[in-house]
Design a protein around this motif. Sequence first.
Motif, PDB file in Angstrom:
ATOM      1  N   ASN A  72      34.834  52.107  40.271  1.00 54.51           N
ATOM      2  CA  ASN A  72      36.057  52.310  41.045  1.00 54.51           C
ATOM      3  C   ASN A  72      36.528  51.066  41.781  1.00 54.51           C
ATOM      4  OD1 ASN A  72      36.465  54.980  40.280  1.00 54.51           O
ATOM      5  ND2 ASN A  72      35.078  55.741  41.856  1.00 54.51           N
ATOM      6  N   MET A  73      35.705  50.044  41.858  1.00 54.91           N
ATOM      7  CA  MET A  73      36.101  48.805  42.532  1.00 54.91           C
ATOM      8  C   MET A  73      37.208  48.073  41.788  1.00 54.91           C
ATOM      9  SD  MET A  73      32.572  47.292  44.003  1.00 54.91           S
ATOM     10  CE  MET A  73      31.684  48.200  45.246  1.00 54.91           C
ATOM     11  N   GLN A  74      37.396  48.396  40.521  1.00 51.45           N
ATOM     12  CA  GLN A  74      38.448  47.738  39.749  1.00 51.45           C
ATOM     13  C   GLN A  74      39.841  48.079  40.259  1.00 51.45           C
ATOM     14  OE1 GLN A  74      38.991  49.083  35.614  1.00 51.45           O
ATOM     15  NE2 GLN A  74      37.643  50.807  36.104  1.00 51.45           N
ATOM     16  N   LYS A  75      39.957  49.163  41.028  1.00 55.32           N
ATOM     17  CA  LYS A  75      41.265  49.571  41.554  1.00 55.32           C
ATOM     18  C   LYS A  75      41.819  48.570  42.562  1.00 55.32           C
ATOM     19  CE  LYS A  75      40.196  54.456  40.975  1.00 55.32           C
ATOM     20  NZ  LYS A  75      39.786  55.693  41.632  1.00 55.32           N
ATOM     21  N   THR A  76      40.949  47.755  43.148  1.00 55.15           N
ATOM     22  CA  THR A  76      41.379  46.785  44.160  1.00 55.15           C
ATOM     23  C   THR A  76      41.664  45.404  43.566  1.00 55.15           C
ATOM     24  OG1 THR A  76      39.105  46.105  44.630  1.00 55.15           O
ATOM     25  CG2 THR A  76      39.990  47.955  45.906  1.00 55.15           C
ATOM     26  N   LEU A  77      41.497  45.262  42.266  1.00 52.65           N
ATOM     27  CA  LEU A  77      41.636  43.948  41.637  1.00 52.65           C
ATOM     28  C   LEU A  77      43.085  43.666  41.231  1.00 52.65           C
ATOM     29  CD1 LEU A  77      38.409  43.956  39.446  1.00 52.65           C
ATOM     30  CD2 LEU A  77      38.733  42.988  41.715  1.00 52.65           C
ATOM     31  N   PRO A  78      43.405  42.388  40.974  1.00 57.24           N
ATOM     32  CA  PRO A  78      44.768  42.020  40.553  1.00 57.24           C
ATOM     33  C   PRO A  78      45.159  42.673  39.225  1.00 57.24           C
ATOM     34  CG  PRO A  78      43.478  40.074  41.088  1.00 57.24           C
ATOM     35  CD  PRO A  78      42.549  41.227  41.107  1.00 57.24           C
ATOM     36  N   LYS A  79      46.395  42.494  38.829  1.00 57.76           N
ATOM     37  CA  LYS A  79      46.955  43.125  37.626  1.00 57.76           C
ATOM     38  C   LYS A  79      46.208  42.703  36.347  1.00 57.76           C
ATOM     39  CE  LYS A  79      51.315  43.663  35.177  1.00 57.76           C
ATOM     40  NZ  LYS A  79      52.707  43.212  35.074  1.00 57.76           N
ATOM     41  N   SER A  80      45.958  41.425  36.176  1.00 55.69           N
ATOM     42  CA  SER A  80      45.218  40.923  35.007  1.00 55.69           C
ATOM     43  C   SER A  80      43.786  40.641  35.432  1.00 55.69           C
ATOM     44  CB  SER A  80      45.851  39.647  34.463  1.00 55.69           C
ATOM     45  OG  SER A  80      47.106  39.917  33.923  1.00 55.69           O
ATOM     46  N   TYR A  81      42.862  41.489  34.993  1.00 50.44           N
ATOM     47  CA  TYR A  81      41.483  41.336  35.437  1.00 50.44           C
ATOM     48  C   TYR A  81      40.502  41.799  34.370  1.00 50.44           C
ATOM     49  CZ  TYR A  81      41.041  46.380  35.924  1.00 50.44           C
ATOM     50  OH  TYR A  81      40.973  47.718  35.648  1.00 50.44           O
ATOM     51  N   ILE A  82      39.269  41.341  34.555  1.00 50.55           N
ATOM     52  CA  ILE A  82      38.139  41.829  33.780  1.00 50.55           C
ATOM     53  C   ILE A  82      36.963  41.873  34.739  1.00 50.55           C
ATOM     54  CG2 ILE A  82      37.328  39.601  32.920  1.00 50.55           C
ATOM     55  CD1 ILE A  82      37.032  41.214  30.159  1.00 50.55           C
ATOM     56  N   LEU A  83      36.150  42.915  34.640  1.00 52.00           N
ATOM     57  CA  LEU A  83      35.055  43.102  35.581  1.00 52.00           C
ATOM     58  C   LEU A  83      33.789  43.473  34.823  1.00 52.00           C
ATOM     59  CD1 LEU A  83      34.298  43.266  38.644  1.00 52.00           C
ATOM     60  CD2 LEU A  83      34.849  45.708  38.518  1.00 52.00           C
ATOM     61  N   LEU A  84      32.738  42.682  35.048  1.00 51.30           N
ATOM     62  CA  LEU A  84      31.418  42.964  34.497  1.00 51.30           C
ATOM     63  C   LEU A  84      30.658  43.782  35.534  1.00 51.30           C
ATOM     64  CD1 LEU A  84      29.056  42.560  32.518  1.00 51.30           C
ATOM     65  CD2 LEU A  84      28.671  40.320  33.566  1.00 51.30           C
TER      66      LEU A  84
END
Length: 196
Positions: A72-84
């Motif tokens: 759920n932390m991806q909701k706080t990231l910028p528009k273009s993102y990738i998360l490991l």
Amino acid sequence: MKKILRDSLFLAIFLFFPLRVFALDYVVFNEGVLSPKVVQEINLIGKELEEKSQIFAGVAIGDNMDFETLFNMQKTLPKSYILLILSKKSHRVDIVGSKGVLNLIDKEAILSPYPGTGSILPILATQKGDIYNAAILNGYADIVDRITQARGITLNSSIGNTNRDTINILRILIYGFVCFALLYYTQRRMKRKRNG
């Protein structure tokens, strides 16, 4: 009056600009798993990648944090993102991101359990040494390298695939030697049959 104006300006900047502009932290969450040296390396690579491609590449790793919370932390990231994401508690690792960025990498190859292909799971399977720091840094570097190749950019801070290249060269040399030895052995036997 000047002090009130200055404080108001600071407050406005703080409220209207994202906090990560000041922090520049590409390790979105680290529950004491990654060493400061690895965090510093990821931040260095992530900053350069974002400056050159406008893509945020982050890491979220938890010791006691479950996978869903990290996801759920991806909701706080910028528009273009990738998360490991890696959760030791849930025994799960995954790569999530915006659709356009995920299309730049081969997620299945990075998460492959086979040593010749995958860059994270084979290290986690070894159970030798500091596997989490090695696996995350290796996986992060692989993700960033694939993004930069797809975008046609180069990073000064990139780790590269030196380990994978070295292993592939050694593998080619070993297979080549085995093939040469088999060919030589077969040729000698055929020669003995003709002469004998």
